[in-house]
Structures are given as structure tokens and as C-alpha cells.
Enzyme design. Sequence first.
Site, PDB file in Angstrom:
ATOM      1  CB  ALA A   3      27.011 -68.932   0.684  1.00 10.24           C
TER       2      ALA A   3
ATOM      3  CB  CYS B  36      26.117 -62.928  -6.835  1.00  9.42           C
ATOM      4  SG  CYS B  36      25.017 -63.166  -5.424  1.00  9.42           S
TER       5      CYS B  36
ATOM      6  CG  ASP C 257      19.537 -68.410  -1.511  1.00 13.53           C
ATOM      7  OD1 ASP C 257      19.873 -67.471  -0.757  1.00 13.53           O
ATOM      8  OD2 ASP C 257      19.992 -68.563  -2.657  1.00 13.53           O
TER       9      ASP C 257
ATOM     10  CD1 TRP D 193      23.271 -29.063   0.102  1.00  6.04           C
ATOM     11  CD2 TRP D 193      22.426 -30.610   1.463  1.00  6.04           C
ATOM     12  NE1 TRP D 193      22.986 -28.439   1.275  1.00  6.04           N
ATOM     13  CE2 TRP D 193      22.454 -29.360   2.142  1.00  6.04           C
ATOM     14  CE3 TRP D 193      21.926 -31.717   2.147  1.00  6.04           C
ATOM     15  CZ2 TRP D 193      22.005 -29.202   3.456  1.00  6.04           C
ATOM     16  CZ3 TRP D 193      21.474 -31.559   3.439  1.00  6.04           C
ATOM     17  CH2 TRP D 193      21.519 -30.324   4.091  1.00  6.04           C
TER      18      TRP D 193
END
Length: 466
Positions: free
Chosen positions: A22, A56, A298, A449
Amino acid sequence: MSESARQGNSGRERLVVIGGDAAGMSAASQARRLKGPDELEIVAFERGHFTSYSACGIPYWVGGDVTERDALIARTPEEHRARGIDLRLRTEVTEIDVARQRVHARDVDSGAESWTSYDKLVLATGARPIRPDMPGADAEGVHGVQTLDDGQELLDTLTRTRGRHAVVVGAGYIGVEMAEALINRGYLVTVVNRGSEPMSTLDPDMGRLVHEAMEGLGITMVNDAEVTKLLTDDDGRVRAVVTQDAEYPADVVVLGIGVRPETGLAEAAGLPLGAHGGLLTDLAMRVRGHANIWAGGDCVEVLDLVSGQERHIALGTHANKHGQVIGTNVGGGYATFPGVVGTAVSKVCDLEIARTGLREKDARRAGLQYETVTIESTSRAGYYPGASPMTVKMLAERRTGRLLGVQIVGREGAGKRVDIAAVALTAGMTVEQMTALDLGYAPPFSPVWDPVLVAARKAAAKVRNL
């Protein structure tokens, strides 16, 4: 050995990237967008077989939710090469010579070695799974799961293995996700966890909810247990995991006890490392004290915007952003990475698990005084079909009311609510300010809410009454 010389009289600089996932390939691709091949030569080294993939997604591939390995690959080596990036697979960089601005590399398959000079260098070496230093840790059938190659090796083992007992050592994100993947593949799964509850990224009271969900899936959860050794059979294959108190049969073992920054190269080259072993950079992702070396992904430590301390967080979201920042700066532009708030989300079957900001022990370590509240609510209006329970825990700073952290455990619709808190943390909002947030409402999506705002109201009242 030969040395590849830089293009001296052509006016072309050479960027060398170490690591093809990545951060590394995002940096290379962004630099290429800003500077063409006539201005910038890009050489990238990757010791594995794959580039630009979703680590992932590996547990979901192993578990069968993703059917094809290649679905995890965002951009193939051929696509990178077509963009003018000299990508060298199965090539491991073994040394960085900072003084002479060159790297030494070895072809993993042929053993051929060479030096390559650089004008600019990007370190994107990632992280490595922690392997316990104990008998049997390197036995056949014992797997870490960090790269696509690791995932393929695990799947090959699962295909060959006749027995159906699997032990996962560790109960962090990878451990929990791999436990579910192995259950989906029909294994009898035991998770051995050193902590008091799974998911140490949560406070123990929230981790208990994950524990209960895992047992509901048929996973045997063993907490407060330290693995002392792995037993092997006569063929050198793992056959059991041993703790202080028990022995658990294992035809396959998956290590999910976390990762460490892969910074051996950087340390040997004298580059600065932080308390967690990750490279230290400035806001532009430039390695501190080195004008022509960048690092991301990482292998680096980043600023925690809530605590003000450096942290190591191994997530693909950060790695891709680091790569974009690095590539922009290498390519002559300007970009910075200000830091993180520590947002992460995962799941066990249909239980969604999310956190952002600080846990209680993080707040104590940072010297912060805080209050906590925990509320129970539902994902939709209680009368609307499909409403499911949700637990929200919130930390707020004493006196100021500044939001410090949020943890959420619940069913469908729970996990991504953590993004509300992530934005509030990034903006430095107080829990009082959060109560006025204008969030979307309709019965199929939320109670009047929202659960996060219910927690904020309760936290604001608690802080106000101190």
C-alpha cells in the site's frame, strides 16, 4: 556485484522504493502522476509475489467470503510496469548504504546480488507478525498472516491438513478474524489469549461482549493463558499448543499476537526509530534528519492527535495516505500527514466491533484524568423491524469535557457509527458540543437520539456535575 548508476547527464532523478504494497506503491504511483519517466526513474523492490493488495481482506479470503485471491489485488505488477515503474518482484533489499545513497538487493530465487543507487528513497517495509521465541514456533503448520503470500501458504496448509483442530494464538483483530475464518472452514477452533478478554484494543468490559459472541459461534475462548511451547510430531508438523495449565490439539496454528514494524534494515542503516520500533518521520513523512529519505505504512510511528504521543498503528488506511503524501512530496508537490485518532473496526460473524481514540489505560498512560459512561441503545428506532442492540462506551476528559475515546459493540449498523466519534476527536470537540451534532435521522437508520449522542449527553452531564 555490479552497481546500477544514476542517469548522470540526463537530468533524471532515481526514486527507489523498498516495499511493494500500500504505502510503497501508492508513493510510486503518485510520484509518477506528478513526474513522467523523462524526469523521474522509479525502481521498486518487493520480496513477495504480489503488489498493491488488501492485507485486511486476507481473513475473509481464507474464510471463503472472498472467493478469489486476485480480488484482493488493487493493481498488478504488470499495471505498475505499464505506468513506467521498474518493479522487481522476489527481490529483497538486504542493506541500505545511506552515505553512498544506494541499496543492496538479492534475487530471492536466483541468489543474484546487486547495488542500486538512488537520489530519493522510500521505505515501506511494513510490519512482521510476532513469532514467539519458544520450541515449535517454526514448525510446519504454524502460520503468521501478514502478506498475501502468508495467506496462500495458510490456505495450502488447510487444503492438505486432514485433522480439524485449529488453535489461534492471540485475540486481537487478526486473531479474532482468523478464528471466524477457520470456523467457516469447518474447524474446531480454540483461541488462546494472554489477556483477560479478547480484543485488547477495547477496554476489558467491552471485550467481554466480544468473548460472549465468540463462544456463541462455537469458538473455545481461553483467556489469561500464556503459550509455553508448540508440540510437533515425528514429521515436524505441529500437533498441539501448550500453556501453563493445559494442552490443546492443533492440526494448524495461526499466530495472531500482533505485529512489529519491519525496521531491521532501517536500524542497521542508522535511521531514527521510536519507542515502538517504528521509523520516526516529520509531517511530510520524511525520515527525521534525512532530506532525501521518506517512510510510510506499517514501518512508521505516527502522532496520536488525542494523546499527543507517538504510536504504531498498522492499518492499510494509514498506509495509503502515507503513500499519497510521500509521492506528492517526492514528485515536487507539498503534502502532510497530521496524525491519527486510532480508529478501527472489525467483526465476529454479525457482531461489529469499533473503537477510536483512547482506552482507559491509554488515557492513564498519557496522564489524563477522565470520566466514562456506557449506554445501551439500538441501531434503529426500537419499533422498526431489524432494530438490534448496541453498547457504546465513551471517555471524556475531566473538567474540560473533551472527547477522548469511543468504543462500540453491536450488530448491524453499529460499527461505522464510530466515524462520528472519529470526526469529533479530530476536531477536538467536547461531549457537550457533540450533543448538538445534526445527524441524519429516520426510523430505519437510527433512534431519534443516535446511540453516540446518547452517550455524549450522559458524558456531558457527568462532566458538568463534577
